[in-house]
Design an enzyme around this catalytic site. Structure first.
Site, PDB file in Angstrom:
ATOM      1  N   ASN A   8       0.826  -1.205   0.000  1.00 12.83           N
ATOM      2  CA  ASN A   8       0.000   0.000   0.000  1.00 12.83           C
ATOM      3  C   ASN A   8       0.870   1.269   0.000  1.00 12.83           C
ATOM      4  O   ASN A   8       1.528   1.589   0.985  1.00 12.83           O
ATOM      5  CB  ASN A   8      -0.886  -0.058   1.260  1.00 12.83           C
ATOM      6  CG  ASN A   8      -1.854   1.093   1.354  1.00 12.83           C
ATOM      7  OD1 ASN A   8      -1.569   2.188   0.895  1.00 12.83           O
ATOM      8  ND2 ASN A   8      -2.994   0.837   1.965  1.00 12.83           N
ATOM      9  N   GLY A  10      -0.026   4.309   0.129  1.00 18.52           N
ATOM     10  CA  GLY A  10      -0.485   5.306   1.102  1.00 18.52           C
ATOM     11  C   GLY A  10       0.216   5.119   2.440  1.00 18.52           C
ATOM     12  O   GLY A  10       0.623   6.090   3.084  1.00 18.52           O
ATOM     13  N   ASP A  61       0.250  -3.684   9.903  1.00 17.97           N
ATOM     14  CA  ASP A  61      -1.089  -4.239   9.726  1.00 17.97           C
ATOM     15  C   ASP A  61      -2.076  -3.331  10.458  1.00 17.97           C
ATOM     16  O   ASP A  61      -1.863  -2.990  11.626  1.00 17.97           O
ATOM     17  CB  ASP A  61      -1.165  -5.672  10.264  1.00 17.97           C
ATOM     18  CG  ASP A  61      -2.292  -6.435   9.580  1.00 17.97           C
ATOM     19  OD1 ASP A  61      -2.341  -6.424   8.331  1.00 17.97           O
ATOM     20  OD2 ASP A  61      -3.146  -7.010  10.275  1.00 17.97           O
ATOM     21  N   LYS A 190      -3.109  14.161   9.536  1.00 16.85           N
ATOM     22  CA  LYS A 190      -3.497  12.767   9.808  1.00 16.85           C
ATOM     23  C   LYS A 190      -2.373  12.042  10.541  1.00 16.85           C
ATOM     24  O   LYS A 190      -2.583  11.372  11.546  1.00 16.85           O
ATOM     25  CB  LYS A 190      -3.849  12.036   8.499  1.00 16.85           C
ATOM     26  CG  LYS A 190      -4.208  10.566   8.743  1.00 16.85           C
ATOM     27  CD  LYS A 190      -4.418   9.730   7.497  1.00 16.85           C
ATOM     28  CE  LYS A 190      -4.510   8.243   7.861  1.00 16.85           C
ATOM     29  NZ  LYS A 190      -4.540   7.335   6.724  1.00 16.85           N
ATOM     30  N   ARG A 196      -1.436   4.906  12.822  1.00 18.75           N
ATOM     31  CA  ARG A 196      -0.131   4.602  12.228  1.00 18.75           C
ATOM     32  C   ARG A 196       0.929   5.564  12.768  1.00 18.75           C
ATOM     33  O   ARG A 196       2.034   5.149  13.112  1.00 18.75           O
ATOM     34  CB  ARG A 196      -0.223   4.707  10.695  1.00 18.75           C
ATOM     35  CG  ARG A 196       1.088   4.414   9.961  1.00 18.75           C
ATOM     36  CD  ARG A 196       0.855   4.106   8.498  1.00 18.75           C
ATOM     37  NE  ARG A 196      -0.009   2.953   8.365  1.00 18.75           N
ATOM     38  CZ  ARG A 196      -1.313   3.033   8.061  1.00 18.75           C
ATOM     39  NH1 ARG A 196      -1.891   4.198   7.830  1.00 18.75           N
ATOM     40  NH2 ARG A 196      -2.044   1.951   8.002  1.00 18.75           N
TER      41      ARG A 196
END
Ligand code: IMP
Length: 212
Positions: A8, A10, A61, A190, A196
């Site tokens: 991913n 992102g 994850d 974010k 994350r």
């Protein structure tokens, strides 16, 4: 060299904000074992990725846990996104749950470099049984050895709302934190508060000591 294991893009963009240039993406699709928690899935992925790459790996994850659905989609977030889709997850929550439709994003980072770890507040996963079972009688000596994996977790609370915003990825448009969806935030905003970001901040504090 540390390899950040994900398919991913992102996630990679967000991770690079916390990790220095000595990190590159390892586009490796590790096996997602079935588990109710993210920790064992990430730990299993880290062992598999380390055995594949032969250098230090960090597996990311993550999942969206909706309180009124006992945590669903949780570890199945990726499957739910691919099958139902993000908007349908919102519609399901809106139809079935009363406001405020509380939810959290969780992220587990699993680090493995083949060596042992010092005791610290962050958990260490030593359970290699899933790999052992999968390989059965054919496993070789290296694979029978339980590779220690260190876990770093991050959680952010919010609620499920109708999709808003164009930024981020995945479930970001339907996850609102303090009145703003993750998809309405800049990447920096974010990252400053996200699951994350929180896990990465813990890892980034610990990792330099590991490499000293
Ligand atoms: P995985 O960790 O790559 O297995 O991702 C699980 C699912 O959660 C995928 O559907 C991702 O799109 C979604 N996901 C993971 N992290 C985030 C995030 O930071 N924002 C929104 N969705 C995410």
């Amino acid at each position: 060299m540390l390899r950040y294991v994900t398919t991913n893009e992102g996630k990679v963009r967000e991770a690079l904000d916390y990790l220095d240039d000595d990190v590159t993406q390892l586009d490796f699709d590790y096996t997602e074992v079935q588990a109710a928690e993210l920790g064992p899935i990430a730990a299993h992925g880290a062992r598999e990725a380390y055995r594949y790459a032969g250098e230090p790996v960090l597996v990311d994850d993550a999942g969206l846990f909706i309180g009124g659905f006992d945590g669903f989609p949780g570890p199945y977030s990726s499957y739910a996104e691919d099958t139902l889709g993000v908007e349908a997850v919102y519609r399901l929550a809106a139809a079935e749950l009363d406001e405020p439709r509380r939810a959290s994003f969780r992220c587990v980072l699993a680090y493995c470099d083949g060596e042992e770890f010092e005791a610290s507040p962050d958990p260490i996963d030593r359970d290699d049984r899933t790999v052992a079972a999968a390989h059965g009688a054919e496993q070789d000596a290296q694979e029978t050895e339980a590779l220690p994996v260190k876990l770093f977790t991050g959680v952010v609370n919010g609620r499920i709302v109708a999709p808003r915003g164009d930024g981020g990825f995945g479930y970001d448009p339907i996850f609102e934190h303090d009145g703003t969806t993750f998809a309405e935030m800049s990447a920096t905003e974010k990252n400053g508060i996200s699951h994350r970001g929180r896990a990465l901040a813990k890892f980034a504090t610990w990792y330099p000591e590991r490499t000293e």
